[in-house]
Design an enzyme around this catalytic site. Structure first.
Site, PDB file in Angstrom:
ATOM      1  N   GLU A 255       0.891  -1.154  -0.044  1.00 37.13           N
ATOM      2  CA  GLU A 255       0.145  -0.066  -0.070  1.00 37.13           C
ATOM      3  C   GLU A 255       0.856   1.080  -0.063  1.00 37.13           C
ATOM      4  OE1 GLU A 255      -3.123   0.315  -0.638  1.00 37.13           O
ATOM      5  OE2 GLU A 255      -3.683  -1.512  -0.491  1.00 37.13           O
TER       6      GLU A 255
ATOM      7  N   TYR B 103      -6.744   6.515   3.648  1.00 42.61           N
ATOM      8  CA  TYR B 103      -6.908   5.325   3.050  1.00 42.61           C
ATOM      9  C   TYR B 103      -6.159   4.051   3.368  1.00 42.61           C
ATOM     10  CZ  TYR B 103      -6.045   2.176  -0.932  1.00 42.61           C
ATOM     11  OH  TYR B 103      -6.132   1.173  -1.651  1.00 42.61           O
TER      12      TYR B 103
ATOM     13  N   ASP C  27     -10.050   4.117  -2.930  1.00 38.34           N
ATOM     14  CA  ASP C  27      -8.954   4.710  -3.825  1.00 38.34           C
ATOM     15  C   ASP C  27      -9.898   5.235  -4.972  1.00 38.34           C
ATOM     16  OD1 ASP C  27      -9.842   2.448  -5.085  1.00 38.34           O
ATOM     17  OD2 ASP C  27      -7.940   1.486  -5.419  1.00 38.34           O
TER      18      ASP C  27
END
Length: 337
Positions: A37, A120, A138
């Site tokens: 990520e 996020y 996203d």
């Protein structure tokens, strides 16, 4: 069939084979999800995969990463860009070892306290790695849901409201990744593959606002030009090059660099840089594109026995190269090697 069931049924058959999705005893590895990520922030999946594989080979777990050095991490990160991510990754590993005994927290509120982890990323780690209901939004998920409900130009907060009916309580992590995959593979920004979409019968944009799916791609703004100066200083004794270490904050934070000026939009502002550095020879220029601007870097050269005007070190090109940004490698390759 419920929409969340359709999403998971499609995912079980069509999900992407990504290296960070490898499961151990049926569970995702939070460390792998975290690394992926962070790397995926502002970088595409295809660009990340080789860097991820190389990184995990050297640092297979958080203990190896925390016991490394920031310099080694930056060397491995070189070429991936946005180096603040690597610095935060290193800081974060040490905090998790010190404060959490090497075990990742699973709550979004705890994850958000860690360096480099925003809303996020915290939600993605909580959902994907720990299979908890967290709403990670996203660009792909935002696009899928806004089209599904024919609600365009809405905020991430509003998207999360719609996600409540799409995320499975039993498999929230898979639901999140399924929406990401649908957005990436099918519900693309331009030329979406609606005929292959598992949600085509439920998509309100496809039913009532089809023209919205075929909007022309926005014309990109012309990038501004920036200008800079760079000096190659070679030591006569051993042919080593003088390098500086850039400040941690900034585009290439913490990386080695040749001495460079600030990058400015007006060439005239560069006149003072290297004004009194002796017999400088102009070698040429390098052009390099960044996401928001184009850089024209003027390269100068001088040979010297000693140099102390900048806080730097004499280093061989072989030793320095892994610690250089792609821009500095371009300069070295064209004007030194």
């Amino acid at each position: 069939m419920k929409i969340n069931t359709k999403i998971l049924k499609w995912y079980d058959l069509e999900k992407r084979d990504l290296p960070w999705r490898n499961r151990v005893k049926g569970n995702m590895d939070p460390y792998l999800i975290w690394i992926s990520e962070i790397m995926l922030q502002q970088t595409t999946v295809n660009a990340v995969i080789p860097y991820f594989n190389k990184f995990i080979k050297v640092y297979p777990n958080i203990f190896k990463l925390a016991n490394s050095s920031l310099e080694d991490v930056l060397i491995l990160w070189a070429g991936l860009g946005y180096y603040a991510r690597a610095r935060n990754l290193y800081k974060c590993s040490q905090i998790i070892i010190k404060n959490y005994n090497g075990i990742f927290p699973y709550k979004v509120v705890e994850l958000r306290k860690l360096p480099g982890i925003g809303d996020y990323t915290a939600a993605a780690i909580s959902s994907i790695a720990f299979n908890r209901v967290s709403f990670a939004v996203d660009v792909n998920i935002h696009r899928v849901i806004s089209r599904l409900f024919n609600e365009h130009n809405i905020s991430n907060k509003e998207i999360k409201f719609f996600m409540k009916n799409l995320i499975s309580d039993i498999r929230p992590g898979d639901s999140t990744e399924a929406l990401m995959d649908i957005g990436s593979q099918i519900c693309k920004k331009t030329l979406p593959k609606c005929g292959l979409c598992p949600l085509r019968k439920d998509c309100l944009t496809l039913k009532f606002n089809h023209k919205k799916l075929n909007e022309k791609k926005m014309i990109k703004k012309k990038k501004v030009n920036k200008y800079g100066k760079c000096i190659i200083i070679k030591r006569l004794l051993d042919k080593h090059i003088y390098f500086i270490r850039l400040p941690e904050k900034g585009l290439f934070g913490g990386m080695l660099s040749l001495p460079v000026s600030e990058w400015v939009t007006k060439k005239e502002s560069l006149s003072k840089f290297f004004k009194n550095k002796g017999l400088l020879k102009f070698n040429g220029e390098i052009k390099h594109e960044f996401s928001h601007f184009k850089l024209i870097l003027y390269i100068y050269y001088i040979e010297d026995k000693k140099f102390s005007e900048f806080d730097g070190k004499w280093i061989s090109i072989e030793r320095a190269r892994p610690q250089l940004s792609s821009l500095m490698k371009k300069v070295i390759d064209k004007f030194v090697i």
